[in-house]
Design an enzyme around this catalytic site. Structure first.
Site, PDB file in Angstrom:
ATOM      1  N   THR A 140      17.742   3.411 -17.202  1.00 55.57           N
ATOM      2  CA  THR A 140      16.911   2.790 -16.167  1.00 55.57           C
ATOM      3  C   THR A 140      17.723   2.574 -14.903  1.00 55.57           C
ATOM      4  OG1 THR A 140      15.730   0.796 -15.446  1.00 55.57           O
ATOM      5  CG2 THR A 140      17.301   0.478 -17.218  1.00 55.57           C
ATOM      6  N   ASP A 142      17.080   0.240 -13.072  1.00 56.18           N
ATOM      7  CA  ASP A 142      17.051  -1.214 -12.863  1.00 56.18           C
ATOM      8  C   ASP A 142      18.274  -1.926 -13.447  1.00 56.18           C
ATOM      9  OD1 ASP A 142      14.541  -0.615 -11.889  1.00 56.18           O
ATOM     10  OD2 ASP A 142      13.522  -1.158 -13.755  1.00 56.18           O
ATOM     11  N   ARG A 177      16.457  -5.666  16.151  1.00 57.83           N
ATOM     12  CA  ARG A 177      15.369  -5.959  15.229  1.00 57.83           C
ATOM     13  C   ARG A 177      15.884  -6.576  13.930  1.00 57.83           C
ATOM     14  NH1 ARG A 177      12.177  -0.259  15.953  1.00 57.83           N
ATOM     15  NH2 ARG A 177      10.631  -1.008  17.443  1.00 57.83           N
TER      16      ARG A 177
HETATM   17  O1  F6P Z   1      11.883   0.847 -14.156  1.00 57.57           O
HETATM   18  C1  F6P Z   1      12.134   1.761 -13.136  1.00 57.57           C
HETATM   19  C2  F6P Z   1      11.197   1.548 -11.986  1.00 57.57           C
HETATM   20  O2  F6P Z   1      11.510   2.487 -10.979  1.00 57.57           O
HETATM   21  C3  F6P Z   1      11.169   0.138 -11.423  1.00 57.57           C
HETATM   22  O3  F6P Z   1      12.264  -0.149 -10.599  1.00 57.57           O
HETATM   23  C4  F6P Z   1       9.836   0.127 -10.720  1.00 57.57           C
HETATM   24  O4  F6P Z   1       9.336  -1.173 -10.642  1.00 57.57           O
HETATM   25  C5  F6P Z   1       8.974   0.983 -11.619  1.00 57.57           C
HETATM   26  O5  F6P Z   1       9.851   1.779 -12.385  1.00 57.57           O
HETATM   27  C6  F6P Z   1       8.014   1.869 -10.858  1.00 57.57           C
HETATM   28  O6  F6P Z   1       7.234   2.552 -11.782  1.00 57.57           O
HETATM   29  P1  F6P Z   1       6.274   3.764 -11.405  1.00 57.57           P
HETATM   30  O7  F6P Z   1       7.105   4.998 -11.382  1.00 57.57           O
HETATM   31  O8  F6P Z   1       5.263   3.769 -12.476  1.00 57.57           O
HETATM   32  O9  F6P Z   1       5.726   3.493 -10.053  1.00 57.57           O
END
Ligand code: F6P
Length: 364
Positions: A140, A142, A177
């Site tokens: 991930t 994240d 900005r």
């Molecule tokens: O978990 C990875 C991620 O990119 C997150 O950071 C984000 O919130 C989500 O997936 C977005 O998911 P999708 O690709 O379904 O828009």
């Protein structure tokens, strides 16, 4: 005595991230070098259900390490334990995991390498509970998975976000900005924190530290007094105001994790422009740019280590585990101990303290 593994199936599920192909390549090569045949299921668990796969040979995984995405495709919707099927013209939710197991038997697949995040690994755990030989590989951007220090994809994502902050800096300064960059991360602030520090943000907003908009405005005004007529804000998509809630961009009904965050950058821009009347405030939503493209050098090496370790765990019959990295050591942890334990930024941790020490504000 348990029989020897002769053939395995790989699949990638959940949101893609840079480094998936590097894992596929490394795991395939390590398996083949140990006399294990490899197939790749397409579109994650859906491929397992439909028995849709391709053989992974050394030639097939050649030249893919540097490519973003996944040659096996991915889906973040297909949970085989709660799968939408059509019965008598009606869509009903059904546990179809036994179909997947039958498919594995039909193709003589002895074990699965499942590469994914929290949702994907929950199903991996559920297959392990049914006796399927499974090894999980965490993925991930994240970086919010418990037990492992870092997931591949994260480093590539923070490089993209840091680059965006560098670019916003020069244009912010030219126009005096306030520039807001909204980054991904779901309910964890790792991407915002790391890219914010590296990209010299003045304000970093993360879910773990609720912010007060007035404090952000005060910091911008204080910078103005010092002659700094622009400011850069890195905001995590899951950041929340004190006493408030996340901004949701979309509900994806058939997804195991249906809430898609997004939009806080624009909300902040409107609120801040009201409070700081002298400057324009603009928001950029970085979105899926953070997930696409080539994996960084760090992620290619990390992904290769994850892939090779996954095969090592299979050879050692350590089924039901997920590969981890702790410090510089590759290790493993049982899937039962991972699910539902998100890894969040510690608001009292060293990295947040370091950021505060150099004057970055978290809006608290
Ligand atoms: O978990 C990875 C991620 O990119 C997150 O950071 C984000 O919130 C989500 O997936 C977005 O998911 P999708 O690709 O379904 O828009």
């Amino acid at each position: 005595m348990a029989s020897k593994i002769k053939k395995i199936g790989l699949l990638t599920a959940g949101g893609d991230c840079p480094g998936l192909n590097a894992v596929i390549r490394a795991a395939t090569r390590a398996a083949l070098n140990n006399g294990i045949e490899v197939i790749g299921y397409k579109f994650g668990y859906k491929g397992l259900y439909l028995n849709d796969f391709e053989e992974l040979t050394k030639a097939r995984v050649s030249g893919i390490q540097h490519l973003g995405g996944t040659i096996l495709y991915s889906s973040n919707k297909d949970n085989l334990f709660e799968y939408d099927v059509e019965i008598d013209g009606k869509t009903v939710m059904k546990d179809v995991s036994d179909v997947a197991i039958k498919n594995m038997k039909k193709e003589n697949v002895d074990a699965l390498i499942i590469i994914g995040g929290d949702g994907t690994l929950t199903s991996a755990r559920d297959f392990a509970r049914k006796g399927v030989k499974v090894i999980g590989v965490p993925k991930t951007i994240d970086n919010d998975l418990a037990v492992t220090d870092v997931t591949f994809g994260f480093n590539s994502a923070i490089n993209v976000a840091r680059d965006a902050l560098d670019r916003l800096h020069t244009t912010a300064e030219s126009h005096h900005r306030i520039m807001i960059l909204e980054v991904m991360g779901r309910n964890a602030g790792w991407i915002a924190l790391h890219s914010g520090i590296a990209g010299s943000a003045d304000v970093i907003l993360i879910p773990e530290i609720p912010y007060d908009i007035k404090k952000i405005a005060a910091r911008i005004k204080e910078r103005e007094k010092r002659g700094k007529l622009f400011s850069i804000i890195a905001v995590a998509e899951g950041a929340i105001p004190v006493g408030g809630d996340v901004v949701v961009s979309k509900i994806v009904k058939d997804s195991p994790d249906p809430i898609r965050l997004g939009g806080i950058g624009n909300v902040l821009a409107i609120q801040l422009e009201d409070l700081i009347q002298k400057h324009e405030v603009r928001a950029t939503i970085l979105g899926h740019l953070q997930r696409g493209g080539s994996p960084s050098t760090f992620d290619r090496i990390l992904a290769t280590r994850y892939g090779v370790k996954a095969i090592e765990l299979l050879l050692d019959k350590r089924y039901g585990n997920m590969v981890t990295i702790n410090g510089d050591s590759m290790s493993y942890e049982h899937l039962e101990n991972i699910i539902g334990r998100p890894k969040n930024v510690n608001p009292e941790g060293e990295l947040v303290k370091t950021a505060r020490s150099i004057g970055i504000t978290f809006g608290d």
